[in-house]
Design a protein around this motif. Sequence first.
Motif, PDB file in Angstrom:
ATOM      1  N   LEU A  50      50.328  25.939  21.308  1.00 12.89           N
ATOM      2  CA  LEU A  50      51.160  24.735  21.508  1.00 12.89           C
ATOM      3  C   LEU A  50      51.229  23.941  20.207  1.00 12.89           C
ATOM      4  O   LEU A  50      52.287  23.448  19.811  1.00 12.89           O
ATOM      5  N   ASP A  51      50.075  23.827  19.529  1.00 12.52           N
ATOM      6  CA  ASP A  51      50.055  23.035  18.287  1.00 12.52           C
ATOM      7  C   ASP A  51      50.812  23.750  17.166  1.00 12.52           C
ATOM      8  O   ASP A  51      51.536  23.110  16.393  1.00 12.52           O
ATOM      9  N   GLU A 115      52.618  17.431  30.855  1.00 11.22           N
ATOM     10  CA  GLU A 115      52.978  16.055  30.461  1.00 11.22           C
ATOM     11  C   GLU A 115      52.412  15.723  29.070  1.00 11.22           C
ATOM     12  O   GLU A 115      53.105  15.135  28.229  1.00 11.22           O
ATOM     13  N   ALA A 116      51.161  16.112  28.839  1.00 10.51           N
ATOM     14  CA  ALA A 116      50.541  15.825  27.538  1.00 10.51           C
ATOM     15  C   ALA A 116      51.303  16.538  26.418  1.00 10.51           C
ATOM     16  O   ALA A 116      51.524  15.982  25.332  1.00 10.51           O
ATOM     17  N   THR A 117      51.738  17.766  26.706  1.00 10.28           N
ATOM     18  CA  THR A 117      52.477  18.553  25.703  1.00 10.28           C
ATOM     19  C   THR A 117      53.805  17.879  25.375  1.00 10.28           C
ATOM     20  O   THR A 117      54.188  17.764  24.196  1.00 10.28           O
ATOM     21  N   ALA A 118      54.510  17.413  26.401  1.00  8.18           N
ATOM     22  CA  ALA A 118      55.806  16.748  26.174  1.00  8.18           C
ATOM     23  C   ALA A 118      55.603  15.471  25.362  1.00  8.18           C
ATOM     24  O   ALA A 118      56.385  15.169  24.434  1.00  8.18           O
ATOM     25  N   THR A 119      54.548  14.727  25.663  1.00 12.48           N
ATOM     26  CA  THR A 119      54.280  13.481  24.929  1.00 12.48           C
ATOM     27  C   THR A 119      54.000  13.787  23.458  1.00 12.48           C
ATOM     28  O   THR A 119      54.602  13.185  22.557  1.00 12.48           O
ATOM     29  N   ILE A 120      53.105  14.748  23.216  1.00 16.91           N
ATOM     30  CA  ILE A 120      52.711  15.037  21.824  1.00 16.91           C
ATOM     31  C   ILE A 120      53.898  15.613  21.041  1.00 16.91           C
ATOM     32  O   ILE A 120      54.195  15.174  19.927  1.00 16.91           O
ATOM     33  N   ARG A 123      56.249  12.870  20.171  1.00 17.61           N
ATOM     34  CA  ARG A 123      55.767  11.992  19.076  1.00 17.61           C
ATOM     35  C   ARG A 123      55.922  12.663  17.715  1.00 17.61           C
ATOM     36  O   ARG A 123      56.080  11.997  16.702  1.00 17.61           O
ATOM     37  N   PHE A 124      55.883  14.006  17.698  1.00 13.29           N
ATOM     38  CA  PHE A 124      56.095  14.734  16.438  1.00 13.29           C
ATOM     39  C   PHE A 124      57.580  14.922  16.133  1.00 13.29           C
ATOM     40  O   PHE A 124      57.935  15.508  15.124  1.00 13.29           O
ATOM     41  N   GLY A 125      58.429  14.470  17.064  1.00 11.22           N
ATOM     42  CA  GLY A 125      59.878  14.575  16.828  1.00 11.22           C
ATOM     43  C   GLY A 125      60.458  15.934  17.152  1.00 11.22           C
ATOM     44  O   GLY A 125      61.565  16.266  16.701  1.00 11.22           O
ATOM     45  N   VAL A 126      59.714  16.743  17.934  1.00 12.71           N
ATOM     46  CA  VAL A 126      60.231  18.065  18.316  1.00 12.71           C
ATOM     47  C   VAL A 126      61.339  17.880  19.350  1.00 12.71           C
ATOM     48  O   VAL A 126      61.153  17.184  20.340  1.00 12.71           O
ATOM     49  N   GLN A 127      62.487  18.513  19.099  1.00 11.48           N
ATOM     50  CA  GLN A 127      63.629  18.323  20.007  1.00 11.48           C
ATOM     51  C   GLN A 127      63.710  19.380  21.099  1.00 11.48           C
ATOM     52  O   GLN A 127      64.311  19.153  22.137  1.00 11.48           O
ATOM     53  N   MET A 128      63.103  20.544  20.844  1.00 12.30           N
ATOM     54  CA  MET A 128      63.060  21.552  21.917  1.00 12.30           C
ATOM     55  C   MET A 128      62.082  21.070  22.985  1.00 12.30           C
ATOM     56  O   MET A 128      61.176  20.282  22.698  1.00 12.30           O
TER      57      MET A 128
END
Length: 315
Positions: A50-51, A115-120, A123-128
């Motif tokens: 994920l990271d 949910e945590a993945t979508a938040t992080i 915050r990194f500006g990932v659009q996918m």
Amino acid sequence: MPKVVALAGGIGAGRFLRGLARVVSPEDVTVVVNTGDDIVLYGLHVAPDLDSVTYWLSGNMDRERGWGRAGETFRATEQLRALGADGAWFGLGDLDLATHLYRTQLLGAGSTLTEATATIAGRFGVQMSLLPMTDDPVQTHIAAEDEGFDYYAHFQVYWVAQRGRGDVRMIRFEGVEEARPAPGVLESIAAADAIVFCPSNPVVSLGPILAVPGIRDALARRRKCAAGVSPIVGGAPVQGMADRLMPAAGLEVSAAGAADAYRGLLSGWVIDEADRGLASRIEATGPRVAVTDTIMDDDAKAAALARTALDLALA
Ligand code: FO1
């Protein structure tokens, strides 16, 4: 613009997805990511794939090392090593640690991994849209034999602590039988115009995703719009340890063996020019084959490769 679902592991997927972001609208892409590599260290939930995808898509990746963040320092890990802490064989960068701390805080406050993945990612500006394959705990374990010493351990112990030494005898995805696909995974597969299997390790990156009950069947129903990219070029992985794991999974270490891992799931398969000689053998098993340069030295080459895979999936 087509709606795309991409199945992803770590580095190869990260490079490829940067290309995909150049050829389709990133808001129309859902990335289903392997979580079998996830590990808890010092009470922190570390999610390498994920990271990796988050860092690659947001431009924070370390291109040379392949994992972790650019401009990273490892002072906390050095101090943990000096203290003799259990787990300090795993290099957690100081910037990377912030991601694990924040994910663990979100999970502790009641968020699901989805949910945590979508938040992080947001915050990194990932659009996918990034989705873990499951919110349930699944851990890839490896049974290996190294100079007469047999062990059975978490994938990260095999790969990082043991440096991938020894012969792999077996791969198990602990907990996968009870795991459910994360919310949105089956729905996005059903609604996709194209499904792309990123050039990831077929055994320990995409293998765990396919092993989550329900996901393989959902993909098989969409085979006609699915294409993949071989992570194996000229009989060796472009990166990583697939050559050590594929034989234990009964797969030949070749672009044909990688396609075999996805038998019944693909209508297209992209292989490198170095493997042109395998094209007819692969086509005899089902998918149409496209031959191109699959080495993603830069984003432009990754975009060309993504275009080729997408054209096969949409054909
Ligand atoms: N790979 C290593 O070879 N050594 C490490 O110390 C290491 C630390 C690490 C920390 C966070 C992270 O997200 C990934 C990390 N990796 C490390 C990469 C990882 O072991 C694997 O390459 C992936 O799990 C495979 O996709």
